[in-house]
Motif scaffolding. Structure first.
Motif, PDB file in Angstrom:
ATOM      1  N   VAL A  97       0.706  -1.224  -0.106  1.00 51.78           N
ATOM      2  CA  VAL A  97       0.263   0.010  -0.018  1.00 51.78           C
ATOM      3  C   VAL A  97       0.773   1.450   0.046  1.00 51.78           C
ATOM      4  O   VAL A  97       2.002   1.108   0.713  1.00 51.78           O
ATOM      5  N   VAL A  98       0.529   2.333  -0.905  1.00 55.65           N
ATOM      6  CA  VAL A  98       1.162   3.497  -0.851  1.00 55.65           C
ATOM      7  C   VAL A  98       0.112   4.351  -0.066  1.00 55.65           C
ATOM      8  O   VAL A  98      -1.020   4.437  -0.135  1.00 55.65           O
ATOM      9  N   TYR A  99       0.862   4.966   1.203  1.00 54.79           N
ATOM     10  CA  TYR A  99      -0.063   5.757   2.152  1.00 54.79           C
ATOM     11  C   TYR A  99       0.491   7.377   2.033  1.00 54.79           C
ATOM     12  O   TYR A  99       1.710   7.208   1.711  1.00 54.79           O
ATOM     13  N   ASP A 100      -0.486   8.329   1.953  1.00 56.76           N
ATOM     14  CA  ASP A 100      -0.174   9.712   1.977  1.00 56.76           C
ATOM     15  C   ASP A 100       0.472  10.017   3.452  1.00 56.76           C
ATOM     16  O   ASP A 100       0.451   9.139   4.321  1.00 56.76           O
ATOM     17  N   LYS A 101       1.054  11.027   3.353  1.00 54.24           N
ATOM     18  CA  LYS A 101       1.979  11.672   4.658  1.00 54.24           C
ATOM     19  C   LYS A 101       0.830  11.575   6.061  1.00 54.24           C
ATOM     20  O   LYS A 101       1.422  11.404   6.881  1.00 54.24           O
ATOM     21  N   ALA A 102      -0.479  11.898   5.806  1.00 50.17           N
ATOM     22  CA  ALA A 102      -1.131  11.695   6.806  1.00 50.17           C
ATOM     23  C   ALA A 102      -1.953  10.150   7.334  1.00 50.17           C
ATOM     24  O   ALA A 102      -2.360   9.897   8.231  1.00 50.17           O
ATOM     25  N   GLY A 103      -1.170   9.099   6.509  1.00 51.35           N
ATOM     26  CA  GLY A 103      -1.574   7.601   6.859  1.00 51.35           C
ATOM     27  C   GLY A 103      -2.640   7.201   5.867  1.00 51.35           C
ATOM     28  O   GLY A 103      -3.277   6.278   6.513  1.00 51.35           O
ATOM     29  N   GLY A 104      -3.459   7.954   5.093  1.00 48.94           N
ATOM     30  CA  GLY A 104      -4.566   7.389   4.241  1.00 48.94           C
ATOM     31  C   GLY A 104      -3.933   6.748   3.074  1.00 48.94           C
ATOM     32  O   GLY A 104      -2.925   7.062   2.373  1.00 48.94           O
ATOM     33  N   PRO A 105      -4.538   5.439   2.785  1.00 48.92           N
ATOM     34  CA  PRO A 105      -4.283   4.898   1.651  1.00 48.92           C
ATOM     35  C   PRO A 105      -4.562   5.410   0.301  1.00 48.92           C
ATOM     36  O   PRO A 105      -5.754   6.142   0.329  1.00 48.92           O
ATOM     37  N   ILE A 106      -3.636   5.491  -0.476  1.00 52.86           N
ATOM     38  CA  ILE A 106      -3.846   6.052  -1.823  1.00 52.86           C
ATOM     39  C   ILE A 106      -3.801   5.041  -3.074  1.00 52.86           C
ATOM     40  O   ILE A 106      -3.992   5.426  -4.214  1.00 52.86           O
ATOM     41  N   TRP A 107      -3.177   4.064  -2.631  1.00 56.13           N
ATOM     42  CA  TRP A 107      -2.950   2.946  -3.865  1.00 56.13           C
ATOM     43  C   TRP A 107      -2.585   1.759  -3.175  1.00 56.13           C
ATOM     44  O   TRP A 107      -2.119   1.700  -2.022  1.00 56.13           O
ATOM     45  N   ALA A 108      -3.134   0.445  -3.677  1.00 61.97           N
ATOM     46  CA  ALA A 108      -2.770  -0.820  -2.959  1.00 61.97           C
ATOM     47  C   ALA A 108      -2.942  -1.918  -4.042  1.00 61.97           C
ATOM     48  O   ALA A 108      -3.493  -1.878  -5.162  1.00 61.97           O
ATOM     49  N   THR A 109      -2.323  -2.902  -3.706  1.00 64.79           N
ATOM     50  CA  THR A 109      -2.097  -4.256  -4.778  1.00 64.79           C
ATOM     51  C   THR A 109      -3.657  -5.033  -4.110  1.00 64.79           C
ATOM     52  O   THR A 109      -3.995  -5.689  -5.049  1.00 64.79           O
ATOM     53  N   ASN A 110      -4.256  -4.701  -3.168  1.00 62.35           N
ATOM     54  CA  ASN A 110      -5.614  -5.247  -2.849  1.00 62.35           C
ATOM     55  C   ASN A 110      -5.499  -6.677  -2.988  1.00 62.35           C
ATOM     56  O   ASN A 110      -6.251  -7.641  -3.121  1.00 62.35           O
ATOM     57  N   THR A 111      -4.301  -7.131  -2.213  1.00 62.86           N
ATOM     58  CA  THR A 111      -3.975  -8.599  -2.138  1.00 62.86           C
ATOM     59  C   THR A 111      -4.051  -8.864  -0.540  1.00 62.86           C
ATOM     60  O   THR A 111      -3.616 -10.250  -0.129  1.00 62.86           O
ATOM     61  N   GLY A 112      -4.497  -8.280   0.594  1.00 64.22           N
ATOM     62  CA  GLY A 112      -4.472  -8.467   1.881  1.00 64.22           C
ATOM     63  C   GLY A 112      -5.522  -9.321   2.338  1.00 64.22           C
ATOM     64  O   GLY A 112      -6.620  -9.394   1.689  1.00 64.22           O
ATOM     65  N   ASP A 113      -5.384  -9.904   3.396  1.00 69.33           N
ATOM     66  CA  ASP A 113      -6.271 -10.752   4.139  1.00 69.33           C
ATOM     67  C   ASP A 113      -7.582  -9.890   4.320  1.00 69.33           C
ATOM     68  O   ASP A 113      -7.444  -8.707   4.641  1.00 69.33           O
TER      69      ASP A 113
END
Length: 113
Positions: A97-113
């Protein structure tokens, strides 16, 4: 263990990987130049149109994660530029996951449990 955080300036080249804290998740730039996320030692995601072209994966200061070819031309990107301070996390749950500096997700592989 915990998720592994990779900030701007992090880069990998062929046969290297960014690994989660528990070792369950690997974002690997393979010898065949493909960028693949492995979860539990099985491929779970690959960068679209990257196979046979990747040479260096870079976490950039503009927040973008980019795979470059041998001529330093981009062949894949997370398209998260414009987010200075963003960072990449290879998570123990099998997601990257790419998170912005505030800790919000902005991109993901969407492969997590």
């Amino acid at each position: 263990m915990s998720d592994a955080i990779f900030h701007a300036g992090t880069q990998i080249t062929l046969n290297e990987a960014l690994t989660s804290g528990n070792g369950r998740t690997l974002l690997r730039l393979q010898e065949d130049r493909n960028l693949v996320l492995y979860k539990d030692n099985k491929p779970a995601w690959q960068a679209e149109n990257a196979w046979s072209h990747g040479n260096t994966l870079k976490v950039q200061s503009d927040g973008n994660v980019v795979l470059y070819d041998e001529g330093d031309r981009p062949v894949w990107a997370s398209n998260t530029e414009g987010n200075d301070g963003a960072y990449l996390v290879v998570q123990d749950d099998g997601n990257a996951v790419v998170y912005d500096k505030a800790g919000g997700p902005i991109w993901a592989t969407n492969t997590g449990d």
